[in-house]
Write a protein that holds these residues in place. Structure first.
Motif, short mmCIF file in Angstrom:
data_model
loop_
_atom_site.label_atom_id
_atom_site.label_comp_id
_atom_site.label_asym_id
_atom_site.label_seq_id
_atom_site.Cartn_x
_atom_site.Cartn_y
_atom_site.Cartn_z
N GLN A 125 7.63 2.45 1.57
CA GLN A 125 8.75 1.52 1.46
C GLN A 125 8.29 0.06 1.36
O GLN A 125 9.09 -0.86 1.41
N ASN A 126 6.98 -0.11 1.20
CA ASN A 126 6.38 -1.44 1.03
C ASN A 126 6.69 -2.35 2.22
O ASN A 126 7.12 -3.49 2.07
N ARG A 127 6.44 -1.84 3.39
CA ARG A 127 6.59 -2.60 4.63
C ARG A 127 5.23 -2.66 5.33
O ARG A 127 4.98 -1.96 6.31
N PRO A 128 4.33 -3.47 4.77
CA PRO A 128 2.93 -3.39 5.19
C PRO A 128 2.69 -3.85 6.63
O PRO A 128 1.80 -3.31 7.30
N GLN A 129 3.44 -4.83 7.12
CA GLN A 129 3.20 -5.27 8.50
C GLN A 129 3.53 -4.17 9.50
O GLN A 129 2.78 -3.94 10.45
N GLU A 130 4.64 -3.46 9.25
CA GLU A 130 4.99 -2.34 10.13
C GLU A 130 4.00 -1.20 9.97
O GLU A 130 3.64 -0.53 10.95
N THR A 131 3.55 -0.95 8.73
CA THR A 131 2.54 0.07 8.51
C THR A 131 1.28 -0.25 9.29
O THR A 131 0.67 0.62 9.93
N LEU A 132 0.89 -1.50 9.25
CA LEU A 132 -0.32 -1.94 9.94
C LEU A 132 -0.19 -1.72 11.45
O LEU A 132 -1.15 -1.28 12.11
N ARG A 133 0.98 -2.01 11.99
CA ARG A 133 1.18 -1.80 13.43
C ARG A 133 1.02 -0.33 13.80
O ARG A 133 0.39 0.00 14.80
N GLU A 134 1.59 0.55 12.98
CA GLU A 134 1.47 1.98 13.27
C GLU A 134 0.03 2.46 13.10
O GLU A 134 -0.46 3.28 13.88
N ARG A 149 -8.04 4.81 9.18
CA ARG A 149 -8.71 3.59 8.72
C ARG A 149 -8.37 3.32 7.25
O ARG A 149 -8.20 2.17 6.85
N HIS A 150 -8.26 4.38 6.46
CA HIS A 150 -7.82 4.21 5.07
C HIS A 150 -6.43 3.58 5.02
O HIS A 150 -6.18 2.67 4.22
N LEU A 151 -5.53 4.09 5.84
CA LEU A 151 -4.17 3.57 5.86
C LEU A 151 -4.16 2.11 6.28
O LEU A 151 -3.44 1.28 5.70
N LYS A 152 -4.97 1.78 7.28
CA LYS A 152 -5.07 0.38 7.70
C LYS A 152 -5.55 -0.50 6.55
O LYS A 152 -4.99 -1.57 6.30
N ALA A 154 -5.31 0.03 3.32
CA ALA A 154 -4.27 -0.08 2.29
C ALA A 154 -3.19 -1.07 2.71
O ALA A 154 -2.69 -1.85 1.88
N ALA A 155 -2.82 -1.08 4.01
CA ALA A 155 -1.83 -2.04 4.49
C ALA A 155 -2.38 -3.46 4.44
O ALA A 155 -1.65 -4.41 4.11
N LEU A 156 -3.66 -3.63 4.76
CA LEU A 156 -4.28 -4.95 4.70
C LEU A 156 -4.28 -5.48 3.27
O LEU A 156 -4.08 -6.68 3.05
N VAL A 157 -4.48 -4.61 2.30
CA VAL A 157 -4.40 -5.02 0.90
C VAL A 157 -3.00 -5.52 0.59
O VAL A 157 -2.81 -6.56 -0.06
N ARG A 158 -1.99 -4.81 1.07
CA ARG A 158 -0.61 -5.18 0.78
C ARG A 158 -0.26 -6.56 1.34
O ARG A 158 0.54 -7.29 0.75
N GLN A 179 -17.40 10.38 -0.22
CA GLN A 179 -15.99 10.48 -0.56
C GLN A 179 -15.69 9.61 -1.79
O GLN A 179 -15.64 8.39 -1.69
N PRO A 180 -15.52 10.21 -2.97
CA PRO A 180 -15.33 9.41 -4.19
C PRO A 180 -14.09 8.52 -4.16
O PRO A 180 -14.12 7.40 -4.67
N LEU A 181 -13.00 8.99 -3.56
CA LEU A 181 -11.79 8.17 -3.53
C LEU A 181 -11.98 6.94 -2.65
O LEU A 181 -11.42 5.87 -2.93
N SER A 182 -12.77 7.07 -1.61
CA SER A 182 -13.04 5.90 -0.76
C SER A 182 -13.85 4.87 -1.53
O SER A 182 -13.61 3.66 -1.42
N TRP A 183 -14.83 5.33 -2.30
CA TRP A 183 -15.60 4.39 -3.13
C TRP A 183 -14.69 3.69 -4.14
O TRP A 183 -14.83 2.48 -4.38
N MET A 184 -13.76 4.43 -4.70
CA MET A 184 -12.86 3.83 -5.69
C MET A 184 -11.95 2.78 -5.02
O MET A 184 -11.78 1.67 -5.55
N SER A 185 -11.39 3.12 -3.86
CA SER A 185 -10.53 2.16 -3.16
C SER A 185 -11.33 0.92 -2.78
O SER A 185 -10.82 -0.22 -2.88
#
Length: 571
Positions: A125-134, A149-152, A154-158, A179-185
């Motif tokens: 829902q594009n609510r990065p501050q709340e995502t970061l808190r969770e 840590r990935h989720l954190k 992604a929220a920091l990018v937002r 982990q190839p996706l981690s390298w890509m991110s």
């Protein structure tokens, strides 16, 4: 049926761990199945077991029916609430999923996976501050958990905290280097930060680990200075020939190969690959060009000069925002970089907040033509218009880190909301970035956008979208004369100082020489033009589309008279 249905871990924790590993590897469907098995392993009620099995098989209507029956008898059953929340999330009813997940956590604060699911719903829902808190709450319980840590990150990018995001991805990769996706991110964030050699190395590591990782190949292609050799082209062609290749990887590889052929001067094969990738992408989208045309016509019918005159002096008086609108690939990032080089202006990113406000005003409508927006604007009071402006500023505050009086929102789709800007933020500046319709249109066609811009995967759709945009902006030029300042890309390329001075004048800013040396600005840049704006203006790009002119007839036909009248006055 997936193998996870019949064999796998023996308990809920094991299924959760398997789901995490699959998500980290990019197998989102497999992860969903594993998480469904986690829910099944945690319940004994036969109906909930059956509901979890239905969820595993993606029989969402059956899962909803079964769990609904349980909740009628036991409305405080946390497991049933959790399953229903997952159904809501999968069908896109994110506010309902959020409400149910919060209820689940009230009933059972340590319910396995519920907080992570809530964080994902907030992120969607594009609510990065709340995502970061969770995410931070999850990491307090499991500090080394790679998914959290990935989720954190992604929220920091937002929220635009790219340095911390890069550090978070680097920490994940230190523990999980394969982990190839981690390298890509990680590569994505490095590119935003302007660390191009490091970004290239990260993307290349990703494709070494997973040669079919189409997004990483496209990300390399999208770094304009990267040129593929024939061996790399052969690898991509071989991956594209696989019958089992994921469709996301397939269309990304098509775009990457299009760029490889274009760089080599093979324009026919390049266009063929671009066309193939666009066709695959468009087939998955629900874009309807008629909806955009209808929105444009509704705006014109509602927003007369008298409509705005009757509301003069209303809205939030703050002059802080500078909106850069138009089409993607029209030079908006260049304009943003020029303005953000001024001591009084901060560049942010393409903020989603104005479209989100418009969506909310429209109510629950599946199609734009069924929305109450824009007509609902006529019923809003002066206090409500001011509140909208204040809400927008509040939403944007998280992106303002430098304390400067003005900030830029360069979401190009805000051209469709110029009327809302005028009503809610009458003192905001509006800049229209415009480029030759064939150059702009083809540049969008060969660009795969990470999200949004659904009109850009068909030449005919692009032409019609461009024509609708021009017609609506001409309407605002007529009813709000002088309100919008137009920057013609080709004129900016030929005579940058005169154009920069006019741009600053419109924004009420004194001239600063740093705006002409915009390429020295080391701010983070998220868009596909991140490399170009770190270099002096390059004049050759304006006419590059002519190599592809033999294939642009659908674009020309859809543009109609707009093609003959470019550039459209006023400036």
């Amino acid at each position: 049926m997936s193998e996870t249905r019949d064999a796998g871990p023996a308990d809920a924790a094991g299924w959760a761990a398997l789901g995490d590993r699959l998500r980290l590897a990019g197998d989102l469907a497999g992860a969903d199945r594993a998480y469904a098995r986690q829910l099944r392993a945690g319940v004994a009620d036969p109906e909930l077991v059956e509901a979890a099995d239905a969820l595993h098989d993606n029989r969402l209507a059956d899962a909803q029916r079964l769990v609904g029956g349980v909740l009628q008898r036991r409305p405080a059953d946390a497991a049933a609430v959790r399953i229903l929340a997952e159904v809501a999330a999968r069908i896109g009813r994110l506010p309902d999923a959020e409400r149910l997940l919060r209820r689940c956590l009230e009933l059972s604060p340590r319910f396995p996976g519920a907080r992570y699911a809530l964080a994902l719903v907030l992120h969607r829902q594009n609510r990065p501050q709340e995502t970061l808190r969770e995410a931070e709450a999850l990491l307090r319980e499991a500090p080394a958990h790679p998914i959290y840590r990935h989720l954190k990150a992604a929220a920091l990018v937002r929220v635009g905290d790219y340095d911390r995001a890069a550090a978070t991805y680097a920490a994940v990769l230190a523990d999980h280097p394969d982990q190839p996706l981690s390298w890509m991110s990680y590569g994505h964030v490095l590119r935003i930060l302007g660390r191009q050699p490091d970004a290239v190395a990260a993307y290349r590591r990703g494709v070494e680990l997973q040669p079919g990782l189409g997004e990483a190949w496209w990300s390399l292609a999208n770094l304009k200075t990267v040129r593929f050799d024939e061996a790399e082209v052969a690898v991509m062609e071989a991956e594209l020939a696989r019958s089992d290749l994921d469709e996301d990887d397939r269309f990304h590889l098509c775009f990457a190969l299009g760029k490889a052929h274009e760089d080599a001067g093979r324009y026919g094969p390049a266009f063929a690959r671009y066309q193939e990738g666009n066709a695959l992408r468009r087939a998955r989208l629900g874009y309807d060009a008629a909806e955009t045309t209808q929105h444009m016509r509704r705006c014109k019918a509602l927003m007369s000069a008298g409509f705005f005159a009757a509301r003069e002096g209303q809205g939030c008086a703050a002059p802080d925002p500078i909106f850069i609108v138009g089409l993607p690939r029209a030079g908006s990032t260049l304009i943003e970089q020029i303005l953000s080089s001024h001591s009084q202006v901060e560049g942010t990113q393409e903020l989603p907040d104005l479209p989100a406000l418009a969506l909310r005003l429209g109510g629950r409508a599946r199609r734009a033509s069924e929305s109450a927006y824009p007509d609902v604007l006529a019923a809003l009071s002066a206090a409500e218009l001011a509140a909208l402006g204040e809400e927008y500023l509040g939403r944007a505050k998280v992106h303002r880190k430098l304390g400067r009086p003005f900030f830029i929102d360069k979401n190009p789709t805000n051209w469709a909301h110029v009327g809302l800007i005028q009503l809610a933020l009458p003192n905001a500046r509006i800049i229209d970035a415009r480029r030759h319709p064939l150059g702009c249109g083809f540049s969008a066609f060969k660009q795969h956008f990470a999200e949004g811009q659904e009109f850009s995967y068909s030449l005919a759709d692009i032409g019609r979208y461009y024509a609708d945009y021009v017609e609506l902006m001409a309407h605002f030029d007529a009813v709000l004369p002088g309100r919008v300042h137009r920057v013609i890309y080709e004129e900016m390329v030929v005579n940058p100082e005169a154009q920069v001075r006019a741009l600053l004048d419109h924004c009420g800013l004194p001239f600063e020489a740093a705006c002409l040396r915009f390429y020295e600005n080391d701010r983070a840049v998220r868009t596909a033009s991140s490399e170009q704006v770190r270099q002096p203006i390059y004049t050759g790009a304006a006419e590059h589309w002519r190599h592809f002119e033999p294939w642009l007839e659908p674009l020309k036909a859809a543009l109609g008279p707009v093609l003959e009248t470019y550039p459209q006055a006023p400036r």
